[in-house]
Design a protein around this motif. Structure first.
Motif, PDB file in Angstrom:
ATOM      1  N   GLU A 379      25.026   6.709  27.231  1.00 18.50           N
ATOM      2  CA  GLU A 379      25.825   6.519  26.006  1.00 18.50           C
ATOM      3  C   GLU A 379      26.828   5.378  26.179  1.00 18.50           C
ATOM      4  O   GLU A 379      27.046   4.586  25.249  1.00 18.50           O
ATOM      5  CB  GLU A 379      26.557   7.825  25.649  1.00 18.50           C
ATOM      6  CG  GLU A 379      25.622   8.897  25.101  1.00 18.50           C
ATOM      7  CD  GLU A 379      26.202  10.295  25.226  1.00 18.50           C
ATOM      8  OE1 GLU A 379      27.429  10.421  25.502  1.00 18.50           O
ATOM      9  OE2 GLU A 379      25.434  11.275  25.065  1.00 18.50           O
ATOM     10  N   ASN A 380      27.448   5.280  27.342  1.00 17.34           N
ATOM     11  CA  ASN A 380      28.366   4.169  27.605  1.00 17.34           C
ATOM     12  C   ASN A 380      27.640   2.835  27.536  1.00 17.34           C
ATOM     13  O   ASN A 380      28.155   1.852  26.988  1.00 17.34           O
ATOM     14  CB  ASN A 380      29.022   4.326  28.978  1.00 17.34           C
ATOM     15  CG  ASN A 380      30.120   5.377  28.978  1.00 17.34           C
ATOM     16  OD1 ASN A 380      30.692   5.698  27.934  1.00 17.34           O
ATOM     17  ND2 ASN A 380      30.416   5.935  30.140  1.00 17.34           N
ATOM     18  N   LEU A 381      26.431   2.802  28.109  1.00 22.63           N
ATOM     19  CA  LEU A 381      25.635   1.577  28.057  1.00 22.63           C
ATOM     20  C   LEU A 381      25.332   1.219  26.606  1.00 22.63           C
ATOM     21  O   LEU A 381      25.481   0.055  26.195  1.00 22.63           O
ATOM     22  CB  LEU A 381      24.332   1.743  28.847  1.00 22.63           C
ATOM     23  CG  LEU A 381      23.362   0.554  28.802  1.00 22.63           C
ATOM     24  CD1 LEU A 381      23.996  -0.687  29.427  1.00 22.63           C
ATOM     25  CD2 LEU A 381      22.066   0.904  29.525  1.00 22.63           C
ATOM     26  N   ASP A 382      24.917   2.202  25.809  1.00 17.42           N
ATOM     27  CA  ASP A 382      24.599   1.946  24.398  1.00 17.42           C
ATOM     28  C   ASP A 382      25.805   1.401  23.644  1.00 17.42           C
ATOM     29  O   ASP A 382      25.679   0.495  22.811  1.00 17.42           O
ATOM     30  CB  ASP A 382      24.108   3.233  23.723  1.00 17.42           C
ATOM     31  CG  ASP A 382      22.723   3.652  24.191  1.00 17.42           C
ATOM     32  OD1 ASP A 382      22.004   2.795  24.762  1.00 17.42           O
ATOM     33  OD2 ASP A 382      22.351   4.825  23.991  1.00 17.42           O
ATOM     34  N   THR A 383      26.979   1.932  23.964  1.00 15.77           N
ATOM     35  CA  THR A 383      28.211   1.457  23.314  1.00 15.77           C
ATOM     36  C   THR A 383      28.452  -0.014  23.617  1.00 15.77           C
ATOM     37  O   THR A 383      28.756  -0.818  22.727  1.00 15.77           O
ATOM     38  CB  THR A 383      29.434   2.282  23.794  1.00 15.77           C
ATOM     39  OG1 THR A 383      29.250   3.635  23.412  1.00 15.77           O
ATOM     40  CG2 THR A 383      30.734   1.748  23.212  1.00 15.77           C
ATOM     41  N   VAL A 384      28.289  -0.385  24.888  1.00 17.70           N
ATOM     42  CA  VAL A 384      28.535  -1.772  25.296  1.00 17.70           C
ATOM     43  C   VAL A 384      27.442  -2.698  24.771  1.00 17.70           C
ATOM     44  O   VAL A 384      27.714  -3.835  24.359  1.00 17.70           O
ATOM     45  CB  VAL A 384      28.674  -1.872  26.832  1.00 17.70           C
ATOM     46  CG1 VAL A 384      28.748  -3.316  27.290  1.00 17.70           C
ATOM     47  CG2 VAL A 384      29.923  -1.121  27.289  1.00 17.70           C
ATOM     48  N   VAL A 385      26.205  -2.229  24.760  1.00 17.69           N
ATOM     49  CA  VAL A 385      25.094  -3.035  24.233  1.00 17.69           C
ATOM     50  C   VAL A 385      25.368  -3.458  22.789  1.00 17.69           C
ATOM     51  O   VAL A 385      25.184  -4.623  22.423  1.00 17.69           O
ATOM     52  CB  VAL A 385      23.766  -2.241  24.311  1.00 17.69           C
ATOM     53  CG1 VAL A 385      22.718  -2.815  23.368  1.00 17.69           C
ATOM     54  CG2 VAL A 385      23.229  -2.256  25.734  1.00 17.69           C
TER      55      VAL A 385
END
Length: 525
Positions: A379-385
């Motif tokens: 989820e953190n990765l998706d936020t930054v993406v």
């Protein structure tokens, strides 16, 4: 791990007997690049004959499609040598490609239909046919457009001397290889926790050509530029998001990283479990096969993960069986976009950063990760993406909300300590200099690759595809003008010729039908 804990670990490495143990880090790079025509359209020509056989040339091969080249450097302790090898391989390949160019970014463009993407062909040997049928399966499962995305894989292993020092410091009296495998798994867990940072710094795919969507709807907040460019104003790496190299069908796969047995069991379950989704596709036993088999994963390589534990496999050995036999030998980082600002697709600063970041991931304490923790990291990765360069981005840190700038600044403070240790061991200053420079990117998102890319795209006013095409032309000229540094034209020609002979010998050595070959392969796995 607190800063104090990391400081303690580094202090234990400071005495003379451990001070230089980190020296001897080994690396290898695999860089993917689409072959394109001079107008930017994907090439439908076969693999360039002059570079030999894709199946047996260890330096120059293909990935999913005939047009998706893959350049592979051998293992080296010198980052400069690795980049020079990458430069030489691309220079040579371009000389064998006629007027075609290498696409300099991760996301493909100028592809009207996925049928324009020709599957990679690996010859008539059983193993060659297996590789092509596997790709047929990928096409039928996920579509070819996703498979046309290019990336850079960074392989790294730490020297045995470093593991011996760490084992002595921790007072571990067990098997060194078991200690190494456990250490690498700890590194992987920490990498997954802070993977968002890699996407923030080096994500370089904030834009794509509208044709990539092929009419699919998306809820991403795209802005439009030119005739057909979609971009995320504050996004970083579409390649790592839901439009990129992900697989929703794999989202339920509970592959965990707390022990080697657990990791292998998770993967083996997926390659042995029938799929509800792909069960209707014909497999190799059918007269017109559409995939290797009907399982959740056809083979282990189908598992899309930003980082993998690896061991060089023996002939006929699967990746997981190799791990069970000998333990983890090295780590493969698969989270890097092609760097559009480097002719080789990756630069020395990235390598220096990854050296420090991965050492930090190894040295800091690494608690086990349950499934919820892994989901948080995704989820953190998706936020930054999708929104990593926006003001006041909030991430989920161990269940609590934390701003990207706060978390990023804390990570960089610890990276400075690791960089100082590595500079001291290697007798250099570039590790600290790299960390100091990149630390500024946390406060100023426009310095990141995605920030620079969007800025240049908007500044030029031209579509993403044509912007990338101009880069491709300049890099072709740069490769042409740069002399060979490690290899030579004659050496690479010889390698190409030997690969053709090797492929012929493989075919001649086949002593069973293709179906019997696959029966045997899957029966033992």
């Amino acid at each position: 791990m607190t800063t104090h804990d990391l400081t303690k670990a580094l202090a234990a490495l400071a005495p003379e007997q451990h001070k230089y143990a980190i020296k001897g880090i080994q690396r290898g790079i695999e860089r993917e690049a689409l072959r394109i025509k001079p107008n930017g359209v994907i090439s439908q020509q076969g693999h360039p004959k002059g570079v030999g056989c894709a199946l047996t040339n260890g330096h120059i091969t293909t990935d999913f499609s005939e047009s998706l080249l893959e350049f592979i450097t051998p293992v080296s302790e010198s980052a400069e040598e690795t980049l020079n090898q990458l430069q030489d391989l691309q220079k040579f390949t371009l000389s064998q490609m006629g007027d075609e160019l290498l696409w300099p970014i991760s996301m493909p463009c100028f592809i009207e239909h996925q049928d324009d993407i020709v599957l990679a062909q690996f010859g008539d040997s059983n193993i060659g046919r297996m590789k092509t049928l596997y790709r047929e399966g990928l096409k039928n499962r996920y579509g070819s457009m996703m498979q046309a995305i290019a990336g850079v894989h960074f392989n790294i292993s730490f020297p045995e001397s470093f593991w011996q020092s760490l084992q002595a410091i921790k007072g571990d009296t067990g098997s060194l290889q078991e200690f190494i495998s456990a250490g690498y798994l700890g590194l992987i867990r920490n990498f997954k926790r802070e993977l968002w940072l890699i996407s923030y710094l080096f994500g370089a795919s904030p834009a794509l050509c509208n044709s990539f969507l092929q009419g699919r709807s998306t809820d991403l907040p795209f802005k439009k530029l030119g005739k057909g460019t979609l971009y995320l104003e504050t996004g970083t790496a579409l390649r790592l998001g839901n439009l990129g190299y992900t697989n929703s069908a794999q989202s339920s796969l509970r592959v965990m990283y707390n022990s080697l047995d657990e990791y292998v069991a998770g993967l083996k379950s997926a390659i042995n479990s029938p799929s509800d989704i792909y069960g209707q596709l014909a497999d190799y036993r059918d007269t017109q096969p559409q995939q290797l088999n009907k399982n959740v994963l056809q083979i282990e390589n189908e598992f899309y993960s930003p980082i993998r534990p690896k061991r060089n496999a023996k002939s006929g050995e699967t990746p997981t069986d190799a791990l069970l036999r000998g333990g983890i030998e090295y780590i493969e980082i698969r989270a890097l976009d092609v760097n559009p600002f480097a002719a080789t697709g990756i630069d020395i600063e990235q390598i220096h950063f990854l050296d420090v970041f991965l050492t930090y991931c190894l040295l800091k304490d690494s608690p086990t990760m349950d499934w919820d923790s892994q989901q948080r990291s995704t989820e953190n990765l998706d936020t930054v993406v999708s929104d990593g360069r926006a003001a006041q981005v909030m991430l989920n840190r161990s269940g609590s909300s934390c701003s990207l700038t706060t978390w990023g600044a804390e990570i960089f403070a610890q990276l400075q300590q690791v960089a100082a240790y590595m500079d001291n061991a290697y007798g250099v200053s570039y590790y600290s200099e790299t960390i100091t420079r990149l630390s500024q990117w946390i406060a100023d998102p426009e310095l990141t690759y995605s920030g620079r890319y969007v800025s240049q795209l908007k500044g030029s006013g031209i579509d993403n595809g044509y912007f990338a095409l101009s880069l491709a032309e300049s890099y072709q000229q740069q490769h042409q003008d740069t002399p060979y540094k490690v290899y030579s034209d004659s050496y690479l020609i010889q390698q190409a010729e030997q690969s053709v002979i090797a492929e012929r010998e493989l075919k001649a050595a086949d002593n069973q039908t293709f179906n019997a070959f696959l029966d045997a392969y899957f029966t033992t796995k």
